[in-house]
Design a protein around this motif. Structure first.
Motif, PDB file in Angstrom:
ATOM      1  N   ILE A 121     -11.614  -6.412  -8.703  1.00 28.42           N
ATOM      2  CA  ILE A 121     -10.862  -5.537  -9.613  1.00 28.42           C
ATOM      3  C   ILE A 121      -9.794  -4.738  -8.856  1.00 28.42           C
ATOM      4  CG2 ILE A 121     -12.807  -5.301 -11.222  1.00 28.42           C
ATOM      5  CD1 ILE A 121     -13.217  -2.431 -10.074  1.00 28.42           C
ATOM      6  N   LYS A 122      -8.778  -4.340  -9.619  1.00 29.47           N
ATOM      7  CA  LYS A 122      -7.761  -3.437  -9.046  1.00 29.47           C
ATOM      8  C   LYS A 122      -8.163  -2.016  -9.433  1.00 29.47           C
ATOM      9  CE  LYS A 122      -3.564  -3.507 -10.706  1.00 29.47           C
ATOM     10  NZ  LYS A 122      -3.268  -2.110 -11.190  1.00 29.47           N
ATOM     11  N   VAL A 123      -8.381  -1.167  -8.462  1.00 31.91           N
ATOM     12  CA  VAL A 123      -8.748   0.230  -8.738  1.00 31.91           C
ATOM     13  C   VAL A 123      -7.484   0.928  -9.232  1.00 31.91           C
ATOM     14  CG1 VAL A 123      -9.626   2.384  -7.762  1.00 31.91           C
ATOM     15  CG2 VAL A 123     -10.574   0.180  -7.005  1.00 31.91           C
ATOM     16  N   GLY A 156      -0.476   6.014  -6.944  1.00 37.42           N
ATOM     17  CA  GLY A 156      -1.671   6.076  -7.791  1.00 37.42           C
ATOM     18  C   GLY A 156      -1.562   7.040  -8.963  1.00 37.42           C
ATOM     19  N   LYS A 157      -0.435   6.996  -9.666  1.00 36.78           N
ATOM     20  CA  LYS A 157      -0.218   7.945 -10.789  1.00 36.78           C
ATOM     21  C   LYS A 157      -1.338   7.841 -11.823  1.00 36.78           C
ATOM     22  CE  LYS A 157       3.916   6.340 -11.851  1.00 36.78           C
ATOM     23  NZ  LYS A 157       4.221   5.469 -10.659  1.00 36.78           N
ATOM     24  N   ARG A 158      -1.743   6.612 -12.167  1.00 34.72           N
ATOM     25  CA  ARG A 158      -2.751   6.421 -13.219  1.00 34.72           C
ATOM     26  C   ARG A 158      -4.137   6.895 -12.776  1.00 34.72           C
ATOM     27  NH1 ARG A 158      -1.263   0.214 -14.326  1.00 34.72           N
ATOM     28  NH2 ARG A 158      -0.642   0.453 -12.148  1.00 34.72           N
ATOM     29  N   LYS A 162      -4.235   6.706  -4.213  1.00 30.61           N
ATOM     30  CA  LYS A 162      -5.581   6.201  -4.505  1.00 30.61           C
ATOM     31  C   LYS A 162      -6.121   5.282  -3.404  1.00 30.61           C
ATOM     32  CE  LYS A 162      -3.928   2.242  -7.143  1.00 30.61           C
ATOM     33  NZ  LYS A 162      -3.851   1.606  -8.474  1.00 30.61           N
ATOM     34  N   GLN A 163      -5.248   4.630  -2.649  1.00 29.61           N
ATOM     35  CA  GLN A 163      -5.703   3.701  -1.605  1.00 29.61           C
ATOM     36  C   GLN A 163      -6.440   4.425  -0.482  1.00 29.61           C
ATOM     37  OE1 GLN A 163      -2.613   4.167  -2.709  1.00 29.61           O
ATOM     38  NE2 GLN A 163      -1.031   3.932  -1.126  1.00 29.61           N
ATOM     39  N   TYR A 164      -6.366   5.759  -0.477  1.00 33.70           N
ATOM     40  CA  TYR A 164      -7.087   6.538   0.543  1.00 33.70           C
ATOM     41  C   TYR A 164      -8.312   7.259  -0.023  1.00 33.70           C
ATOM     42  CZ  TYR A 164      -3.073   5.393   3.367  1.00 33.70           C
ATOM     43  OH  TYR A 164      -2.099   4.681   4.046  1.00 33.70           O
ATOM     44  N   ALA A 214       0.841  -1.215   0.000  1.00 33.00           N
ATOM     45  CA  ALA A 214       0.000   0.000   0.000  1.00 33.00           C
ATOM     46  C   ALA A 214       0.862   1.245   0.000  1.00 33.00           C
ATOM     47  CB  ALA A 214      -0.925  -0.012   1.221  1.00 33.00           C
ATOM     48  N   ALA A 215       2.007   1.152  -0.684  1.00 30.86           N
ATOM     49  CA  ALA A 215       2.966   2.278  -0.682  1.00 30.86           C
ATOM     50  C   ALA A 215       2.989   3.004  -2.026  1.00 30.86           C
ATOM     51  CB  ALA A 215       4.365   1.781  -0.343  1.00 30.86           C
ATOM     52  N   GLY A 216       2.019   2.710  -2.900  1.00 29.18           N
ATOM     53  CA  GLY A 216       1.987   3.363  -4.202  1.00 29.18           C
ATOM     54  C   GLY A 216       1.433   4.772  -4.129  1.00 29.18           C
ATOM     55  N   ALA A 270      10.458   1.353  -3.512  1.00 33.17           N
ATOM     56  CA  ALA A 270      10.259   2.116  -4.755  1.00 33.17           C
ATOM     57  C   ALA A 270       9.279   1.437  -5.700  1.00 33.17           C
ATOM     58  CB  ALA A 270      11.603   2.313  -5.445  1.00 33.17           C
ATOM     59  N   GLU A 271       9.288   0.115  -5.728  1.00 28.32           N
ATOM     60  CA  GLU A 271       8.382  -0.648  -6.577  1.00 28.32           C
ATOM     61  C   GLU A 271       7.513  -1.566  -5.721  1.00 28.32           C
ATOM     62  OE1 GLU A 271       9.899   1.307  -9.770  1.00 28.32           O
ATOM     63  OE2 GLU A 271       8.124  -0.013  -9.726  1.00 28.32           O
ATOM     64  N   ARG A 272       6.436  -2.064  -6.299  1.00 31.82           N
ATOM     65  CA  ARG A 272       5.542  -2.953  -5.548  1.00 31.82           C
ATOM     66  C   ARG A 272       6.296  -4.153  -4.973  1.00 31.82           C
ATOM     67  NH1 ARG A 272       2.990  -7.568  -6.166  1.00 31.82           N
ATOM     68  NH2 ARG A 272       0.873  -7.870  -5.309  1.00 31.82           N
ATOM     69  N   ALA A 273       7.185  -4.741  -5.818  1.00 38.66           N
ATOM     70  CA  ALA A 273       7.935  -5.922  -5.363  1.00 38.66           C
ATOM     71  C   ALA A 273       8.829  -5.579  -4.171  1.00 38.66           C
ATOM     72  CB  ALA A 273       8.778  -6.485  -6.509  1.00 38.66           C
ATOM     73  N   ASP A 274       9.366  -4.356  -4.135  1.00 41.52           N
ATOM     74  CA  ASP A 274      10.185  -3.941  -2.996  1.00 41.52           C
ATOM     75  C   ASP A 274       9.332  -3.848  -1.730  1.00 41.52           C
ATOM     76  OD1 ASP A 274      11.602  -1.665  -5.339  1.00 41.52           O
ATOM     77  OD2 ASP A 274      12.526  -3.533  -4.635  1.00 41.52           O
ATOM     78  N   SER A 275       8.130  -3.308  -1.901  1.00 47.98           N
ATOM     79  CA  SER A 275       7.233  -3.182  -0.742  1.00 47.98           C
ATOM     80  C   SER A 275       6.883  -4.555  -0.174  1.00 47.98           C
ATOM     81  CB  SER A 275       5.967  -2.421  -1.152  1.00 47.98           C
ATOM     82  OG  SER A 275       6.300  -1.085  -1.529  1.00 47.98           O
ATOM     83  N   VAL A 276       6.608  -5.501  -1.071  1.00 47.23           N
ATOM     84  CA  VAL A 276       6.300  -6.867  -0.613  1.00 47.23           C
ATOM     85  C   VAL A 276       7.519  -7.480   0.081  1.00 47.23           C
ATOM     86  CG1 VAL A 276       5.683  -9.203  -1.376  1.00 47.23           C
ATOM     87  CG2 VAL A 276       4.536  -7.197  -2.383  1.00 47.23           C
ATOM     88  N   HIS A 307      -1.787  -9.369  -1.096  1.00 49.16           N
ATOM     89  CA  HIS A 307      -2.981  -8.802  -1.734  1.00 49.16           C
ATOM     90  C   HIS A 307      -2.840  -7.299  -1.896  1.00 49.16           C
ATOM     91  CE1 HIS A 307      -7.091  -8.476  -3.012  1.00 49.16           C
ATOM     92  NE2 HIS A 307      -7.394  -7.653  -2.025  1.00 49.16           N
ATOM     93  N   ASP A 308      -3.148  -6.800  -3.094  1.00 45.43           N
ATOM     94  CA  ASP A 308      -3.034  -5.375  -3.384  1.00 45.43           C
ATOM     95  C   ASP A 308      -3.988  -4.559  -2.524  1.00 45.43           C
ATOM     96  OD1 ASP A 308      -2.899  -6.042  -6.960  1.00 45.43           O
ATOM     97  OD2 ASP A 308      -1.257  -5.784  -5.523  1.00 45.43           O
ATOM     98  N   ALA A 309      -3.500  -3.472  -1.948  1.00 48.45           N
ATOM     99  CA  ALA A 309      -4.386  -2.526  -1.249  1.00 48.45           C
ATOM    100  C   ALA A 309      -5.489  -2.051  -2.179  1.00 48.45           C
ATOM    101  CB  ALA A 309      -3.582  -1.338  -0.741  1.00 48.45           C
ATOM    102  N   ALA A 310      -5.153  -1.952  -3.469  1.00 52.14           N
ATOM    103  CA  ALA A 310      -6.060  -1.374  -4.481  1.00 52.14           C
ATOM    104  C   ALA A 310      -7.135  -2.346  -4.951  1.00 52.14           C
ATOM    105  CB  ALA A 310      -5.246  -0.901  -5.672  1.00 52.14           C
ATOM    106  N   ARG A 311      -7.261  -3.519  -4.273  1.00 51.55           N
ATOM    107  CA  ARG A 311      -8.318  -4.478  -4.622  1.00 51.55           C
ATOM    108  C   ARG A 311      -9.262  -4.629  -3.426  1.00 51.55           C
ATOM    109  NH1 ARG A 311      -7.249  -7.498  -9.413  1.00 51.55           N
ATOM    110  NH2 ARG A 311      -5.086  -7.262 -10.139  1.00 51.55           N
TER     111      ARG A 311
END
Ligand SMILES: Nc1ccn([C@@H]2O[C@H](COP(=O)(O)OP(=O)(O)OP(=O)(O)O)[C@@H](O)[C@H]2O)c(=O)n1
Ligand SMILES: C[C@](O)(CO)[C@H](O)COP(=O)(O)O
Length: 230
Positions: free
Chosen positions: A209-211, A19-21, A28-30, A15-17, A84-90, A106-110
């Motif tokens: 879905i992934k938001v 949400g650029k898109r 976006k997770q907030y 949940a460290a992204g 910096a990347e999702r894989a790093d956060s995991v 599991h993605d925060a964005a789902r």
């Protein structure tokens, strides 16, 4: 083989992204979803599942939102700073997961995940791990550099990878450490595949879905509102 009932399951939530898109002024997770932050919905589903022992959430270093969530003080929740990347956060979150546990990433964005899908993943998981996924329904095209159709892709064996993705924590951490500079690692299974693993594909709900873009938020609202109305 189902996961043994005595095997600890730790959920890991990247949940460290930013949400650029999605655009907008906050990660976006907030964003609000039926009166609660997207991340609050996601954490609530995981914290309420009887087989999830702990939830480790990876947050942005400058995250100024998380502590306002009602789930922030949950006794089974562990916070880490993501990367910096999702894989790093995991990978960073896995430092809080015992080696003998299995990690349910599991993605925060789902936020539309259900306990039914988690149960299916746990029941169908084999010794090579497992991911929720959805068979491709449309004809698939490969584009050329001009943005036109190059060719049609055989779709019979194509699936959309979803999350959660379930693997032994120690093996997943080793794979992510070994491939941490590989930009092709966009989910946990891709790292495990490079180790020669062949995870089970578990058919999941299409509403998980992934938001990602603004119109996804409206879709997530419709899916969740439909459930509370039924
Ligand atoms: N460095 C990162 C990047 C992403 N994520 C998380 O990984 C999940 C899936 O990533 P994605 O949907 O791409 O989220 P963002 O990276 O925020 O979106 P964008 O690519 O549009 O910026 C999200 O819950 C996001 O918060 C993360 O924990 N750490
Ligand atoms: C993990 C994932 O949700 C599986 O489809 C996807 O790879 C995440 O990609 P993103 O670009 O980090 O959103």
């Amino acid at each position: 083989m189902a996961i043994d009932a005595n095997t600890p399951i730790y959920a890991v939530v990247p949940a460290a992204g930013v949400g650029k898109r999605m655009g907008g002024t906050q990660p976006k997770q907030y964003l609000p979803l039926l009166g609660r932050a997207i991340l609050s919905h996601t954490l609530g589903v995981l914290l309420d599942h009887p087989q999830v022992a702990k939830v480790v959430v990876a947050l942005g270093a400058a995250d100024g939102y998380f502590d306002d969530l009602p789930e922030a003080t949950h006794p089974n929740l562990i916070k880490v700073v993501g990367g910096a990347e999702r894989a790093d956060s995991v990978r960073l979150a896995l430092s809080q997961v015992p080696a003998e546990a299995w990690a349910l990433v599991h993605d925060a964005a789902r936020p539309c995940l259900t306990h039914g899908d988690i149960d299916q993943l746990l029941q169908q998981c084999g010794d090579q791990g497992a991911i929720l996924a959805m068979p491709v329904r449309d004809t698939m095209k490969r584009a050329n550099s001009d943005g036109n159709i190059d060719h049609t892709v055989e779709r019979a064996l194509l699936w959309h990878a979803l999350t959660p993705q379930l693997f032994p924590a120690s093996k997943l951490l080793r794979a992510l450490n070994q491939h941490q500079l590989n930009p092709a690692i966009t989910d946990e299974a891709s790292a495990m595949e490079l180790q020669g693993w062949q995870p089970t594909l578990v058919s999941g709900r299409p509403d998980n879905i992934k938001v990602t873009h603004p119109d996804d938020l409206r879709l997530a609202e419709l899916f969740l509102a439909q459930r509370s109305a039924s």
